[in-house]
Structure formats: C-alpha cells, structure tokens
Write a protein that holds these residues in place. Sequence first.
Motif, PDB file in Angstrom:
ATOM      1  N   TYR A 170      -0.171  -0.854   7.548  1.00  0.00           N
ATOM      2  CA  TYR A 170       0.954   0.112   7.597  1.00  0.00           C
ATOM      3  C   TYR A 170       2.144  -0.640   8.306  1.00  0.00           C
ATOM      4  O   TYR A 170       2.983  -0.368   7.924  1.00  0.00           O
ATOM      5  N   GLU A 171       1.740  -1.846   9.011  1.00  0.00           N
ATOM      6  CA  GLU A 171       2.974  -2.662   9.512  1.00  0.00           C
ATOM      7  C   GLU A 171       3.757  -3.336   8.189  1.00  0.00           C
ATOM      8  O   GLU A 171       4.965  -3.449   8.450  1.00  0.00           O
ATOM      9  N   ARG A 172       2.844  -3.875   7.444  1.00  0.00           N
ATOM     10  CA  ARG A 172       3.332  -4.456   6.195  1.00  0.00           C
ATOM     11  C   ARG A 172       4.184  -3.405   5.604  1.00  0.00           C
ATOM     12  O   ARG A 172       5.335  -3.668   5.011  1.00  0.00           O
ATOM     13  N   ILE A 173       3.579  -2.180   5.386  1.00  0.00           N
ATOM     14  CA  ILE A 173       4.412  -1.127   4.285  1.00  0.00           C
ATOM     15  C   ILE A 173       5.679  -0.814   5.096  1.00  0.00           C
ATOM     16  O   ILE A 173       6.665  -0.521   4.493  1.00  0.00           O
ATOM     17  N   ALA A 174       5.633  -0.792   6.394  1.00  0.00           N
ATOM     18  CA  ALA A 174       7.136  -0.582   7.398  1.00  0.00           C
ATOM     19  C   ALA A 174       7.947  -1.501   7.023  1.00  0.00           C
ATOM     20  O   ALA A 174       9.083  -1.181   6.767  1.00  0.00           O
ATOM     21  N   LEU A 175       7.376  -2.700   7.006  1.00  0.00           N
ATOM     22  CA  LEU A 175       8.418  -3.927   7.084  1.00  0.00           C
ATOM     23  C   LEU A 175       8.947  -3.843   5.482  1.00  0.00           C
ATOM     24  O   LEU A 175      10.206  -4.108   5.296  1.00  0.00           O
TER      25      LEU A 175
ATOM     26  N   GLY B 222       0.799  -1.205   0.134  1.00  0.00           N
ATOM     27  CA  GLY B 222      -0.089  -0.091  -0.058  1.00  0.00           C
ATOM     28  C   GLY B 222       0.825   1.368  -0.031  1.00  0.00           C
ATOM     29  O   GLY B 222       2.057   1.270  -0.605  1.00  0.00           O
ATOM     30  N   GLU B 223       0.555   2.332   0.524  1.00  0.00           N
ATOM     31  CA  GLU B 223       1.025   3.619   0.551  1.00  0.00           C
ATOM     32  C   GLU B 223       1.002   4.185   1.932  1.00  0.00           C
ATOM     33  O   GLU B 223       0.184   4.067   2.647  1.00  0.00           O
ATOM     34  N   ALA B 224       2.256   4.703   2.210  1.00  0.00           N
ATOM     35  CA  ALA B 224       2.428   5.450   3.527  1.00  0.00           C
ATOM     36  C   ALA B 224       2.111   7.011   3.154  1.00  0.00           C
ATOM     37  O   ALA B 224       3.029   7.380   2.391  1.00  0.00           O
ATOM     38  N   ASP B 225       1.481   7.794   3.810  1.00  0.00           N
ATOM     39  CA  ASP B 225       1.113   9.011   3.611  1.00  0.00           C
ATOM     40  C   ASP B 225       2.720   9.797   3.970  1.00  0.00           C
ATOM     41  O   ASP B 225       2.988  10.572   2.985  1.00  0.00           O
TER      42      ASP B 225
ATOM     43  N   ASP C 126      16.028   9.334  16.546  1.00  0.00           N
ATOM     44  CA  ASP C 126      16.402   7.926  15.977  1.00  0.00           C
ATOM     45  C   ASP C 126      15.219   7.281  15.527  1.00  0.00           C
ATOM     46  O   ASP C 126      15.423   6.109  15.203  1.00  0.00           O
ATOM     47  N   THR C 127      14.129   7.697  15.460  1.00  0.00           N
ATOM     48  CA  THR C 127      12.860   6.833  15.439  1.00  0.00           C
ATOM     49  C   THR C 127      12.435   7.359  13.907  1.00  0.00           C
ATOM     50  O   THR C 127      12.304   8.340  13.540  1.00  0.00           O
ATOM     51  N   LEU C 128      12.249   6.255  13.333  1.00  0.00           N
ATOM     52  CA  LEU C 128      11.414   6.228  11.850  1.00  0.00           C
ATOM     53  C   LEU C 128      10.028   6.205  12.100  1.00  0.00           C
ATOM     54  O   LEU C 128       9.293   5.355  12.758  1.00  0.00           O
ATOM     55  N   VAL C 129       9.339   6.985  11.720  1.00  0.00           N
ATOM     56  CA  VAL C 129       7.801   7.394  12.074  1.00  0.00           C
ATOM     57  C   VAL C 129       7.066   7.208  10.586  1.00  0.00           C
ATOM     58  O   VAL C 129       7.167   7.868   9.826  1.00  0.00           O
ATOM     59  N   PHE C 130       6.012   6.280  10.666  1.00  0.00           N
ATOM     60  CA  PHE C 130       5.263   6.088   9.453  1.00  0.00           C
ATOM     61  C   PHE C 130       3.858   6.790  10.003  1.00  0.00           C
ATOM     62  O   PHE C 130       3.162   6.463  10.928  1.00  0.00           O
ATOM     63  N   VAL C 131       3.581   7.967   9.125  1.00  0.00           N
ATOM     64  CA  VAL C 131       2.463   8.573   9.570  1.00  0.00           C
ATOM     65  C   VAL C 131       1.123   8.479   8.571  1.00  0.00           C
ATOM     66  O   VAL C 131       1.245   8.519   7.416  1.00  0.00           O
ATOM     67  N   GLU C 132       0.115   8.079   9.109  1.00  0.00           N
ATOM     68  CA  GLU C 132      -1.241   8.017   8.329  1.00  0.00           C
ATOM     69  C   GLU C 132      -1.927   9.503   8.549  1.00  0.00           C
ATOM     70  O   GLU C 132      -2.139   9.716   9.891  1.00  0.00           O
ATOM     71  N   VAL C 133      -2.111  10.141   7.534  1.00  0.00           N
ATOM     72  CA  VAL C 133      -2.881  11.361   7.768  1.00  0.00           C
ATOM     73  C   VAL C 133      -4.660  10.842   7.369  1.00  0.00           C
ATOM     74  O   VAL C 133      -4.646  10.504   6.141  1.00  0.00           O
ATOM     75  N   LYS C 134      -5.233  11.559   8.130  1.00  0.00           N
ATOM     76  CA  LYS C 134      -6.847  11.281   7.983  1.00  0.00           C
ATOM     77  C   LYS C 134      -7.475  12.923   8.119  1.00  0.00           C
ATOM     78  O   LYS C 134      -7.394  13.570   8.915  1.00  0.00           O
ATOM     79  N   THR C 135      -8.016  13.378   6.966  1.00  0.00           N
ATOM     80  CA  THR C 135      -8.675  14.657   6.858  1.00  0.00           C
ATOM     81  C   THR C 135     -10.062  14.345   6.554  1.00  0.00           C
ATOM     82  O   THR C 135     -10.474  13.668   5.642  1.00  0.00           O
ATOM     83  N   ARG C 136     -10.949  15.309   7.340  1.00  0.00           N
ATOM     84  CA  ARG C 136     -12.379  15.181   7.066  1.00  0.00           C
ATOM     85  C   ARG C 136     -13.114  16.814   7.084  1.00  0.00           C
ATOM     86  O   ARG C 136     -12.176  17.518   7.706  1.00  0.00           O
ATOM     87  N   ARG C 137     -14.145  16.872   6.472  1.00  0.00           N
ATOM     88  CA  ARG C 137     -14.555  18.253   6.491  1.00  0.00           C
ATOM     89  C   ARG C 137     -15.168  18.437   7.787  1.00  0.00           C
ATOM     90  O   ARG C 137     -15.629  19.761   8.041  1.00  0.00           O
TER      91      ARG C 137
ATOM     92  N   LEU D 274      10.626   1.828  15.272  1.00  0.00           N
ATOM     93  CA  LEU D 274       9.795   2.266  14.217  1.00  0.00           C
ATOM     94  C   LEU D 274       8.430   2.723  15.238  1.00  0.00           C
ATOM     95  O   LEU D 274       8.587   2.287  16.226  1.00  0.00           O
ATOM     96  N   ARG D 275       7.859   3.769  14.412  1.00  0.00           N
ATOM     97  CA  ARG D 275       6.621   4.214  15.380  1.00  0.00           C
ATOM     98  C   ARG D 275       5.654   4.446  14.460  1.00  0.00           C
ATOM     99  O   ARG D 275       5.746   4.827  13.222  1.00  0.00           O
ATOM    100  N   PHE D 276       4.407   4.138  14.797  1.00  0.00           N
ATOM    101  CA  PHE D 276       3.134   4.597  13.715  1.00  0.00           C
ATOM    102  C   PHE D 276       2.501   5.658  14.590  1.00  0.00           C
ATOM    103  O   PHE D 276       1.755   5.596  15.501  1.00  0.00           O
TER     104      PHE D 276
END
Length: 135
Positions: free
Chosen positions: A90-95, A50-53, A60-71, A108-110
């Motif tokens: 997201y865990e599979r994307i990080a791997l 998939g896609e990591a936003d 020293d931490t690599l952070v995978f960030v999901e962004v959610k936006t609503r009106r 790693l952090r999410f």
Amino acid sequence: MEVMEKEATRPRTRPSRNRDLGRRGEDAAAAFLHRRGYDIVERNWTCYAGEADIIARDGDTLVFVEVKTRRGVSRGFPAEAVDAAKRERYERIALAYVGERRLEDLVLRFDVVSIVAVTSDRAVIRHHINAFGSA
C-alpha cells in the motif's frame, strides 16, 4: 447444448462467491466513508505495485483504504489479514499514485475498513483510522 445448461445451473464457485463478497464489501465501505464526509476519489485504482481498494479525501488528507470483508471470524477478524507485506504494498501504491498525479505537500494516511457479513443484508463495519504507516 446440454452441457451449457448444466453449467448455467451449477452453484457458484468459492472464488466467485468471494469476489462477490469483496465487491459488496467495497461498495459498503465506500458508502460508509461517504456518509462520514469522505470524498471518494478512486476505487480499485491499479498500478505496478498493486491495487488500492479506495482512495479518498478526508479534509486535506489523502486516505488509502484497504477493505477486508469476511463471512465470519472463524479465521480471525478481517483487519488481521493486513500483514506487513500488504502494508508495504500500500505504501508503494500511494507513492505511485502521488507520483502519477504529481501531488505535493500532501498528508497521506492508510486506513483499513473491516467488514464481517452477519447475514446477506447486514454487516458489522469497523473503520481503523491510520491503521499503519505514519501520518
């Protein structure tokens, strides 16, 4: 020619408006994180899972960030849309990212950045640090 003119003046469709809102939300999230000292490493990184936003460094931490936006919040707060399936993805994307880059001994952090657009130029941003997974 007449058909083309009509299409050009049509109002935007919902998917196009949602895409624009999502893109603006990701831009706002990246700026928000950057102002807080994060180093933005990748945006919209894609792989088989998939896609990591946003992928960023927080010290020293690599952070995978999901962004959610609503009106608005009539359908719930944006972060509530990050369900178990999205967390697993997201865990599979990080791997995949760590494997492709051959990164080792890395924390790693999410995170989730939740954005509610209040007006066309104002939003409420909430940063959920370590929103899921283990750190």
